[in-house]
Design a protein around this motif. Structure first.
Motif, PDB file in Angstrom:
ATOM      1  N   LYS A 217       0.831  -1.209   0.000  1.00  0.00           N
ATOM      2  CA  LYS A 217       0.000   0.000   0.000  1.00  0.00           C
ATOM      3  C   LYS A 217       0.864   1.258   0.000  1.00  0.00           C
ATOM      4  N   LYS A 218       1.913   1.253   0.853  1.00  0.00           N
ATOM      5  CA  LYS A 218       2.764   2.429   0.981  1.00  0.00           C
ATOM      6  C   LYS A 218       3.612   2.653  -0.271  1.00  0.00           C
ATOM      7  N   LYS A 219       4.205   1.589  -0.775  1.00  0.00           N
ATOM      8  CA  LYS A 219       5.119   1.724  -1.924  1.00  0.00           C
ATOM      9  C   LYS A 219       4.393   2.171  -3.184  1.00  0.00           C
ATOM     10  N   PHE A 220       3.184   1.597  -3.404  1.00  0.00           N
ATOM     11  CA  PHE A 220       2.465   1.886  -4.637  1.00  0.00           C
ATOM     12  C   PHE A 220       1.322   2.892  -4.428  1.00  0.00           C
ATOM     13  N   GLU A 221       1.263   3.480  -3.211  1.00  0.00           N
ATOM     14  CA  GLU A 221       0.254   4.497  -2.887  1.00  0.00           C
ATOM     15  C   GLU A 221      -1.156   3.999  -3.175  1.00  0.00           C
ATOM     16  N   VAL A 222      -1.435   2.802  -2.660  1.00  0.00           N
ATOM     17  CA  VAL A 222      -2.756   2.177  -2.811  1.00  0.00           C
ATOM     18  C   VAL A 222      -3.443   2.159  -1.446  1.00  0.00           C
ATOM     19  N   ARG A 223      -4.641   2.688  -1.376  1.00  0.00           N
ATOM     20  CA  ARG A 223      -5.369   2.715  -0.110  1.00  0.00           C
ATOM     21  C   ARG A 223      -6.335   1.544   0.026  1.00  0.00           C
ATOM     22  N   ASN A 224      -6.911   1.125  -1.087  1.00  0.00           N
ATOM     23  CA  ASN A 224      -7.902   0.046  -1.060  1.00  0.00           C
ATOM     24  C   ASN A 224      -7.218  -1.303  -0.844  1.00  0.00           C
ATOM     25  N   THR A 225      -7.673  -2.056   0.166  1.00  0.00           N
ATOM     26  CA  THR A 225      -7.035  -3.334   0.502  1.00  0.00           C
ATOM     27  C   THR A 225      -7.165  -4.347  -0.629  1.00  0.00           C
ATOM     28  N   SER A 226      -8.317  -4.375  -1.298  1.00  0.00           N
ATOM     29  CA  SER A 226      -8.509  -5.320  -2.400  1.00  0.00           C
ATOM     30  C   SER A 226      -7.522  -5.044  -3.534  1.00  0.00           C
ATOM     31  N   LEU A 227      -7.326  -3.761  -3.853  1.00  0.00           N
ATOM     32  CA  LEU A 227      -6.371  -3.415  -4.908  1.00  0.00           C
ATOM     33  C   LEU A 227      -4.950  -3.751  -4.479  1.00  0.00           C
ATOM     34  N   ALA A 228      -4.656  -3.583  -3.189  1.00  0.00           N
ATOM     35  CA  ALA A 228      -3.323  -3.932  -2.691  1.00  0.00           C
ATOM     36  C   ALA A 228      -3.087  -5.435  -2.817  1.00  0.00           C
ATOM     37  N   MET A 229      -4.138  -6.241  -2.554  1.00  0.00           N
ATOM     38  CA  MET A 229      -4.023  -7.689  -2.723  1.00  0.00           C
ATOM     39  C   MET A 229      -3.740  -8.049  -4.178  1.00  0.00           C
ATOM     40  N   LEU A 230      -4.415  -7.358  -5.106  1.00  0.00           N
ATOM     41  CA  LEU A 230      -4.176  -7.609  -6.531  1.00  0.00           C
ATOM     42  C   LEU A 230      -2.741  -7.247  -6.906  1.00  0.00           C
ATOM     43  N   LYS A 231      -2.250  -6.149  -6.313  1.00  0.00           N
ATOM     44  CA  LYS A 231      -0.867  -5.746  -6.590  1.00  0.00           C
ATOM     45  C   LYS A 231       0.114  -6.790  -6.065  1.00  0.00           C
ATOM     46  N   MET A 232      -0.186  -7.383  -4.900  1.00  0.00           N
ATOM     47  CA  MET A 232       0.660  -8.445  -4.360  1.00  0.00           C
ATOM     48  C   MET A 232       0.686  -9.638  -5.313  1.00  0.00           C
ATOM     49  N   CYS A 233      -0.482  -9.937  -5.905  1.00  0.00           N
ATOM     50  CA  CYS A 233      -0.545 -11.043  -6.875  1.00  0.00           C
ATOM     51  C   CYS A 233       0.332 -10.740  -8.085  1.00  0.00           C
ATOM     52  N   GLU A 234       0.292  -9.477  -8.557  1.00  0.00           N
ATOM     53  CA  GLU A 234       1.116  -9.102  -9.711  1.00  0.00           C
ATOM     54  C   GLU A 234       2.598  -9.264  -9.389  1.00  0.00           C
ATOM     55  N   ILE A 235       2.988  -8.856  -8.177  1.00  0.00           N
ATOM     56  CA  ILE A 235       4.390  -8.966  -7.762  1.00  0.00           C
ATOM     57  C   ILE A 235       4.814 -10.436  -7.731  1.00  0.00           C
ATOM     58  N   CYS A 236       3.945 -11.292  -7.189  1.00  0.00           N
ATOM     59  CA  CYS A 236       4.242 -12.730  -7.130  1.00  0.00           C
ATOM     60  C   CYS A 236       4.355 -13.332  -8.527  1.00  0.00           C
ATOM     61  N   GLU A 237       3.444 -12.933  -9.416  1.00  0.00           N
ATOM     62  CA  GLU A 237       3.473 -13.453 -10.789  1.00  0.00           C
ATOM     63  C   GLU A 237       4.764 -13.033 -11.496  1.00  0.00           C
ATOM     64  N   ALA A 238       5.175 -11.774 -11.265  1.00  0.00           N
ATOM     65  CA  ALA A 238       6.406 -11.294 -11.887  1.00  0.00           C
ATOM     66  C   ALA A 238       7.614 -12.061 -11.361  1.00  0.00           C
ATOM     67  N   ALA A 239       7.619 -12.334 -10.044  1.00  0.00           N
ATOM     68  CA  ALA A 239       8.723 -13.086  -9.453  1.00  0.00           C
ATOM     69  C   ALA A 239       8.770 -14.511  -9.992  1.00  0.00           C
ATOM     70  N   LEU A 240       7.604 -15.133 -10.153  1.00  0.00           N
ATOM     71  CA  LEU A 240       7.549 -16.495 -10.687  1.00  0.00           C
ATOM     72  C   LEU A 240       8.016 -16.526 -12.134  1.00  0.00           C
ATOM     73  N   ALA A 241       7.649 -15.502 -12.900  1.00  0.00           N
ATOM     74  CA  ALA A 241       8.053 -15.450 -14.304  1.00  0.00           C
ATOM     75  C   ALA A 241       9.560 -15.330 -14.446  1.00  0.00           C
ATOM     76  N   GLU A 242      10.200 -14.664 -13.480  1.00  0.00           N
ATOM     77  CA  GLU A 242      11.652 -14.509 -13.494  1.00  0.00           C
ATOM     78  C   GLU A 242      12.341 -15.642 -12.768  1.00  0.00           C
ATOM     79  N   ASP A 243      11.539 -16.596 -12.238  1.00  0.00           N
ATOM     80  CA  ASP A 243      12.057 -17.760 -11.507  1.00  0.00           C
ATOM     81  C   ASP A 243      12.883 -17.326 -10.293  1.00  0.00           C
ATOM     82  N   VAL A 244      12.350 -16.295  -9.583  1.00  0.00           N
ATOM     83  CA  VAL A 244      13.025 -15.807  -8.391  1.00  0.00           C
ATOM     84  C   VAL A 244      12.619 -16.673  -7.215  1.00  0.00           C
ATOM     85  N   THR A 245      13.584 -17.304  -6.529  1.00  0.00           N
ATOM     86  CA  THR A 245      13.297 -18.168  -5.398  1.00  0.00           C
ATOM     87  C   THR A 245      13.797 -17.518  -4.120  1.00  0.00           C
ATOM     88  N   PRO A 246      12.895 -17.326  -3.101  1.00  0.00           N
ATOM     89  CA  PRO A 246      13.348 -16.712  -1.843  1.00  0.00           C
ATOM     90  C   PRO A 246      14.350 -17.614  -1.144  1.00  0.00           C
TER      91      PRO A 246
END
Length: 252
Positions: A217-246
């Protein structure tokens, strides 16, 4: 005791309490006419909690206020959400206070707004619409809105538009203790929710999840929790596409 028997007893008490001005009645909440426009809004979680409380108590804790129309219908002036919660909870009878006599549209709106001013949150645009519908000073005074609120309402420009129907689906995320007794109690509460999907995780992971959500929410200036959840999904999808493993230390 039948509803007619109950109302016969209530009629006696009502006459002593209110005379001809009002009466107490036991009614089926489904028979009541709800407000088509109500400035007082409840978010979904608050309404679900209200419904759960009513279902558990098997009663309303306060009476809705109604007005009897010339056609004999009972129109809810205050307590729309309580009536809706009673219907959702499956109550067959609730106690209401019914106002008698002629009430103009302005007077009915004024009563609605005066009760709303005591508790809850108003939709500013709809509140402005309702305020504009009150056409006499006496009713505006009765509504009890502060001068600051009235000043803000006068500045709102009402624009008519139609919003498209948006399909939504409820997904509930629950963080539970590891103890079996606590887990069972949480499951009982979840059964009362209307969501189609429920995801469970250990309570120990909540702080990590919540911190990540707030960070998005803070980094992307998103106030709505649902939109923040969608943004988290996008971040995860991008990490998976780059095969980033924690690293192992970050895994749970």
């Amino acid at each position: 005791m039948t509803p007619d028997d109950i109302n016969a007893k209530l009629a006696t008490a009502s006459e002593a309490l209110y005379g001809e001005a009002a009466s107490l009645r036991a009614v089926d909440p489904r028979s009541l006419s709800l407000l088509k426009r109500n400035a007082r809004t409840f978010d979904k979680d608050t309404f679900q909690q209200l419904t759960a409380n009513v279902r558990a108590d098997k009663r309303l804790s306060s009476m809705p206020l109604c007005w009897e129309t010339p056609e004999g219908l009972l129109e809810v002036l205050s307590g729309n959400h309580r009536v809706q919660a009673a219907i959702e909870a499956g109550l067959e009878q609730i106690l209401v206070l019914v106002l008698h006599g002629d009430l103009s549209k302005a007077q009915r709106i004024a009563i609605q707004l005066s009760h709303n001013a005591l508790v809850g949150t108003d939709d500013p645009t709809l509140l402005a619409e309702l305020w504009a519908d009150i056409d006499d000073i006496e009713s505006k005074l009765y509504a009890g809105l502060s001068s600051d609120v009235v000043a803000k309402l006068e500045k709102i420009e009402l624009v008519g538009f139609t919003t498209p129907q948006v399909y939504t689906r409820t997904v509930s995320l629950a963080f539970v203790d590891d103890e079996l007794s606590h887990f069972d109690a949480v499951l009982e509460q979840l059964e009362m929710l209307s969501g189609e999907t429920v995801h469970l995780a250990p309570l120990s992971q909540f702080e990590r999840f919540f911190s990540a959500l707030e960070g998005v929410k803070k980094k992307f200036e998103v106030r709505n929790t649902s939109l923040a959840m969608l943004k988290m999904c996008e971040i995860c999808e991008a990490a998976l596409a780059e095969d980033v493993t924690p690293d192992a230390g970050a895994q749970s």
